[in-house]
Each structure stands twice: as structure tokens, then as C-alpha cells.
Design an enzyme around this catalytic site. Structure first.
Site, PDB file in Angstrom:
ATOM      1  N   GLU A  35       0.851  -1.189   0.000  1.00 34.22           N
ATOM      2  CA  GLU A  35       0.000   0.000   0.000  1.00 34.22           C
ATOM      3  C   GLU A  35       0.892   1.247   0.000  1.00 34.22           C
ATOM      4  OE1 GLU A  35      -2.368   0.308   3.594  1.00 34.22           O
ATOM      5  OE2 GLU A  35      -2.825   2.400   3.179  1.00 34.22           O
ATOM      6  N   CYS A  90       0.567  -0.316  30.158  1.00 30.62           N
ATOM      7  CA  CYS A  90       1.808   0.465  30.091  1.00 30.62           C
ATOM      8  C   CYS A  90       1.753   1.632  31.083  1.00 30.62           C
ATOM      9  CB  CYS A  90       2.073   0.906  28.659  1.00 30.62           C
ATOM     10  SG  CYS A  90       3.833   1.083  28.333  1.00 30.62           S
ATOM     11  N   HIS A 116       1.889  -4.018  25.709  1.00 24.45           N
ATOM     12  CA  HIS A 116       0.677  -3.616  24.981  1.00 24.45           C
ATOM     13  C   HIS A 116      -0.053  -4.833  24.396  1.00 24.45           C
ATOM     14  CE1 HIS A 116       1.210   0.749  25.083  1.00 24.45           C
ATOM     15  NE2 HIS A 116       2.498   0.473  25.093  1.00 24.45           N
ATOM     16  N   GLU A 130      -3.003  -5.089  23.423  1.00 25.41           N
ATOM     17  CA  GLU A 130      -3.943  -4.735  22.353  1.00 25.41           C
ATOM     18  C   GLU A 130      -3.334  -4.944  20.968  1.00 25.41           C
ATOM     19  OE1 GLU A 130      -2.333  -2.659  24.292  1.00 25.41           O
ATOM     20  OE2 GLU A 130      -1.967  -0.687  23.397  1.00 25.41           O
TER      21      GLU A 130
HETATM   22  N1  GLN Z   1       5.464   6.920  29.169  1.00 23.66           N
HETATM   23  C1  GLN Z   1       5.660   5.627  29.718  1.00 23.66           C
HETATM   24  C2  GLN Z   1       7.053   5.104  29.442  1.00 23.66           C
HETATM   25  O1  GLN Z   1       7.716   5.569  28.543  1.00 23.66           O
HETATM   26  C3  GLN Z   1       4.616   4.648  29.229  1.00 23.66           C
HETATM   27  C4  GLN Z   1       4.682   4.428  27.763  1.00 23.66           C
HETATM   28  C5  GLN Z   1       3.430   3.799  27.224  1.00 23.66           C
HETATM   29  O2  GLN Z   1       2.398   3.825  27.867  1.00 23.66           O
HETATM   30  N2  GLN Z   1       3.507   3.250  26.032  1.00 23.66           N
HETATM   31  O3  GLN Z   1       7.488   4.193  30.090  1.00 23.66           O
END
Ligand code: GLN
Length: 543
Positions: free
Chosen positions: A139, A380, A515, A517
Site C-alpha cells: 500500500e 503500560c 501492549h 492490544e
Molecule cells: N510513558 C511511559 C514510558 O515511557 C509509558 C509508555 C506507554 O504507555 N507506552 O514508560
């Protein structure tokens, strides 16, 4: 033999090129072909990692630690194929490589030019790692006619010649607007956009036309004639109620058949779309609903939380409920009485984020969830804030905070300067390190505590999840926090980095440093999201 499908866009941006690419990938898979999807981004950032979510939506992270365009998330969600660093390229990265080579003297005194040097680099990227895959879909970001996109278009034009007949096709997505005053669909913008493409030597094989109304045969004929594509290859793309309906809807319009025809491949059999039909059925016929509060920072732009939105929807699909998301700007909860706005929700999620703004509001949301036994999911930054809340209010660590916000006497969350990768190599950084590409990025393993809620949810104790952060829960406070009732039920294999915190005395309170998700799929919700929604359903029955 690997075949290439080049996907371009015309008229306006945001027509859903990423979804078209992802859906076409899914349709080819449903016919038994293997696919891989790539995104070529014309902007000059080396990667989107340093861009604000407001500029470019979420930054999607791959297993191998690339910070990429959010379209790669669509690709993974629709095809289940894990993206790699080599699946997203930007002009910035191409120029960076070329200029480094030029400085080294690799061009032996030659003049370095867009053609052939930049175009060759784009071709090399496009041709890399074919791995015997049947179709690679590429893409191109932006819109036909953009100055920035020119080298990409030129490279793909050359590539279609280099590959030879029958090895590549161009699919062009355009808009066919409806003019209410005239009561008509207008094909002229599409004609102009295809004329732009043809003026640089690209003849689209298939036109996909986004419109709010069904395209009458007369307009289809007109576009076929003026744009030089067969009438059956003018595919209409009407709006659908859920993005997971897009593959089935494109199939009904004949997109996959036209693609196979354009390659001269057999197309008489039907693809197996049962998994997509099941998802659509679950979305359209839910047996209940839940409301989740998302307490974030970039709530004005939903694309900033793209994968999160989708993962919550997947949790709903898995439990056959509709998930309503109520967005809250975290800063609101810095006013004490505001927290009562959360009384009606079934669960609270604090997603990832950067910087000080809103952090105290997130801590207030975590406190509310803990005290009122409302399911809480911290991702996070959301995990870091829940840990700080527990440190302050359960473990009595006064002034506990994160060094991301300001200097701390009790840095419960702090910058880590050294960590070990899976291959044993040591990554190092300081507070002075460049911001781009220097976080703990990509997939890292974690060990889960036997008998913990997370181990039960995952059904195993060894997991691997994707990270993108600079700060970590400080191991020095773990013992004190555990004595106060926090369980660090997931740790890095060497035991130095807390990956998961949970509250065993709470119905569902989990914070994860990674993460989840990013790995959730509509046909296989991430276990944490499926379980979180299940907890919200239970909570909704209590309220
Ligand atoms: N700001 C936080 C860190 O750098 C969390 C980062 C995030 O939530 N992706 O550790």
C-alpha cells in the site's frame, strides 16, 4: 512465484486504503493463498515513532521492535500474519540510508539522484523477503499526485516492468462523491485521479470506488471507458456498519475474483469466509452490552487508540456483547468531585501514554477502581500509574511517582538504563539518548506466577508480549508493594523487570507493562481483553 498487488489512493485521503489492503489480504487467504502486507509511507520521518498520536494516530509496534504506521495493525488483525520491520518503509528511512552511504563514499564519486538511487532503494525494499509467499500487497501512503509520493509511484511503475507480465497489478481506490443538489454521483474526480496515474505511466487494473450510494451501471460504464479498465473491474465500496464486514462486502462486489482474473489465475471456486461471517453475526446480534471508561490523554482522536478500540471490540466479540466506550480526558479527574463520573461504568481502562499531563487523573481513576472493586485494566502507563497509586495509598510510600513527570524522592517508576535482550545482548541508554527508536521496543518474554489471575487467563506461565516504553516499575519497591498486597505476577525472565501487577483481593485489577492490544484479533481476542470484558459483564450485573 510471488505476485505483487500495488494499492494506491486517489482524490482524497482517509478512504480506507489500509482496510482495503487488509481485506484483500484476508480474501486471498480465504482462497488458500499466503499473503504479506507492506506499507510505503512517503513522509520524511524515519518512522512514526516520534510523531504525536494527534498527527498520525497510534504507533503500531511489531514483534521485531519496529515502530510503524497503524495500518500494519489492520494488516495483522485481518490476516493474522505478524508484521516485521521490513513491512514498513518511509521516505525518511530511504533517504537516511542513501545519505549514510553517500557519506561513506559508497557511490564512488557518482551523483546521487532520486532516479535511480531512491527508486532503486524502494524497489529493493519492496522485493525483499518474499519467502515464497503467494501475494505481497504494497500500500502506498498518501494520494496520487502528491509530490512526496512520486518516487514511490515511479519505483512501482519500474517494478511492474521488471517483474514481467502477470506478476503485478495496480489497484486504485478513489472517491465517487454524491452531490445532493444534483442528486447524482460524480465520476470526474476519479477520472482525473486515474489520468494523474496514467501520466506517470501507471494504468490501474482495478478501480475501487468509495461512495455513499450504489454506483449505477451507467457510471460504472463511464469510469470503465474513461479510466481504461474493464467494467467488471470497477468495484463499488459502500459504507458498512463494522470494519469486519469489509472483506465479505468486497467479496460480494467481486474484488477477489477481479484480482485473480487480472493475474490470469483460476477464480471459479468460492473463498471460505465462515470465520468472517461468524464475526459479523456476533457483532450484529449481541446478547448484552457493557460500558468501559477509557481514561486517556489523546481522546479527541480515536485513531490514537486504534488497536485498543479494536481489542476491546474483540473482547466483546468473544463474549457476544456490545462494548460501549466512554472516553474521559484524564485531566478531568484532577478535580476531586469529578471522579464520581465513573460510577456508572462497568470497568475502567487506563491506556498507554507519554508525559506528565493527566497522570494524576489516571492515578485517581486507578484509586477509584481499587476502592470500589470496579474491574481495572492498566496498560503500560496505566500499569505504572496503578502501581504508583498502590505505593502511595497501600504501601505508604509518600510522594511515590515517576521520573517521567519530574525528579522523585521515591521513583517507584523510573528510567532504566540497561536491559538484556532475548539473544543475550545488552541494550543501553541514558537520559540524553535520542528519542527516536530508543525505547524498550518489540516482543519480550515474561514469566507468570503460578496460581495468579493472569496465569489463569493466559492458561500458561510463559508469555511474550510487545513493549514500547522508556520507564519501568522500580524493582527496589517491589518487596514493599508485595507486603502491602500487590502481586507482581509477571516478571522478566531474569526477575529484574516487573511486567504485570495485580491485586489478588480485587475482582479484576491487572496492570501490564506491555501492549496486549497489539496482538488481539477479531477471530481470537487477546485473552486479557476477553477476560476484562467478562469481568465487566459480571460487574454490570452487580450495578
Ligand atoms: N510513558 C511511559 C514510558 O515511557 C509509558 C509508555 C506507554 O504507555 N507506552 O514508560
Amino acid at each position: 512465484m510471488t505476485r505483487y498487488i500495488f494499492i494506491t489512493g486517489g482524490v482524497v485521503s482517509s478512504l480506507g486504503k489500509g482496510l482495503l489492503s487488509a481485506s484483500l489480504g484476508a480474501l486471498l487467504q480465504a482462497r488458500g493463498y499466503s499473503v504479506r502486507l507492506r506499507k510505503l509511507d512517503p513522509y520524511l520521518n524515519v518512522d512514526p515513532g516520534t510523531m504525536s498520536p494527534y498527527q498520525h494516530g497510534e504507533v503500531y509496534v511489531t514483534d521485531d521492535g519496529a515502530e510503524t504506521d497503524l495500518d500494519l495493525g489492520h494488516y495483522e488483525r485481518f490476516t493474522g500474519v505478524s508484521s516485521r520491520q521490513s513491512d514498513n518503509i518511509t521516505s525518511g528511512r530511504i533517504y537516511q540510508t542513501i545519505i549514510q552511504k553517500e557519506r561513506r563514499g559508497d557511490y564512488l564519486g557518482g551523483t546521487v539522484q532520486v532516479i535511480p538511487h531512491v527508486t532503486d532503494a524502494i524497489k529493493e525494499f519492496t522485493l525483499a523477503e518474499q519467502d515464497g509467499i503467494d501475494f505481497i500487497l504494497c500500500e502506498v501512503g498518501g494520494t496520487a499526485g502528491d509530490i512526496e509520493a512520486m518516487p514511490f509511484m515511479e519505483a512501482l511503475r519500474q517494478l511492474s516492468i521488471d517483474l514481467g507480465r502477470g506478476r503485478s497489478i495496480f489497484v486504485h481506490l478513489t472517491l465517487v462523491p454524491y452531490l445532493a443538489a444534483a442528486g447524482e454521483l460524480k465520476t470526474k474526480p476519479t477520472q482525473h485521479s486515474v489520468r494523474d496515474l496514467r501520466s506517470i505511466g501507471i494504468q490501474p487494473d482495478i478501480l475501487v470506488c468509495r461512495s455513499e450510494h450504489a454506483i449505477p451501471d451507467s457510471d460504472r460504464r463511464k469510469m470503465s471507458l474513461y479510466c481504461n479498465v474493464p467494467e467488471t473491474s470497477v468495484i463499488s465500496a459502500l459504507d458498512v456498519s463494522t470494519i469486519y464486514e469489509v472483506p465479505v462486502s468486497y467479496h460480494k462486489e467481486g474484488l477477489d475474483v477481479e484480482v485473480l482474473k487480472a493475474f490470469g489465475l483460476a477464480h471459479s471456486s468460492e473463498p471460505d469466509l465462515s470465520q468472517w461471517e461468524d464475526i459479523i453475526d456476533r457483532i450484529k446480534n449481541p446478547e448484552g452490552e457493557v460500558t468501559i471508561a477509557v481514561v486517556g490523554k489523546y481522546t479527541g482522536l480515536k485513531d490514537a487508540y486504534k488497536s485498543l478500540n479494536e481489542a476491546l471490540a474483540h473482547g466483546g466479540i468473544a463474549n457476544k456483547v456490545k462494548v460501549n466506550i466512554q472516553w474521559f480526558e484524564a485531566e478531568v479527574f484532577e478535580r476531586e468531585d469529578a471522579i464520581e463520573q465513573l460510577v456508572d461504568v462497568d470497568a475502567i481502562l487506563v491506556p498507554g501514554g507519554f508525559g506528565k499531563r493527566g497522570t494524576e487523573g489516571k492515578i485517581a481513576a486507578a484509586k477509584f477502581a481499587r476502592e470500589r472493586s470496579v474491574p481495572y485494566f492498566g496498560i503500560c502507563l496505566g500499569m505504572q500509574m496503578a502501581t504508583i497509586e498502590a505505593a502511595r495509598n497501600l504501601a505508604g510510600v509518600s510522594g511515590a511517582g515517576s521520573t517521567e513527570c519530574e525528579e522523585q524522592t521515591n521513583p517507584v517508576v523510573g528510567l532504566i538504563t540497561e536491559w538484556v535482550r532475548e539473544d543475550g545482548s545488552v541494550e543501553q541508554r541514558t537520559s540524553e539518548t535520542d528519542l527516536g527508536g530508543t525505547m524498550r521496543l518489540g516482543a519480550y518474554p515474561a514469566k507468570l506466577k503460578d496460581g495468579s489471575l493472569v496465569a489463569k487467563i493466559y492458561g500458561k506461565t510463559d508469555i511474550e508480549e510487545r513493549h514500547r516504553h522508556r520507564y519501568e516499575v522500580n524493582i527496589g519497591y517491589v518487596k514493599q508493594l508485595e507486603e502491602a498486597g500487590v502481586s507482581f505476577s509477571g516478571m522478566s525472565p531474569d526477575g529484574t523487570l516487573p511486567e504485570i501487577m495485580e491485586l489478588p483481593d480485587h475482582p479484576w485489577f491487572i496492570g501490564v507493562q506491555y501492549h496486549p492490544e497489539l496482538k488481539s484479533k477479531p477471530f481470537q481476542a487477546h485473552p486479557l481483553f476477553a477476560s476484562f470484558i467478562e469481568a465487566a459483564i459480571k460487574q454490570s450485573r452487580l450495578v
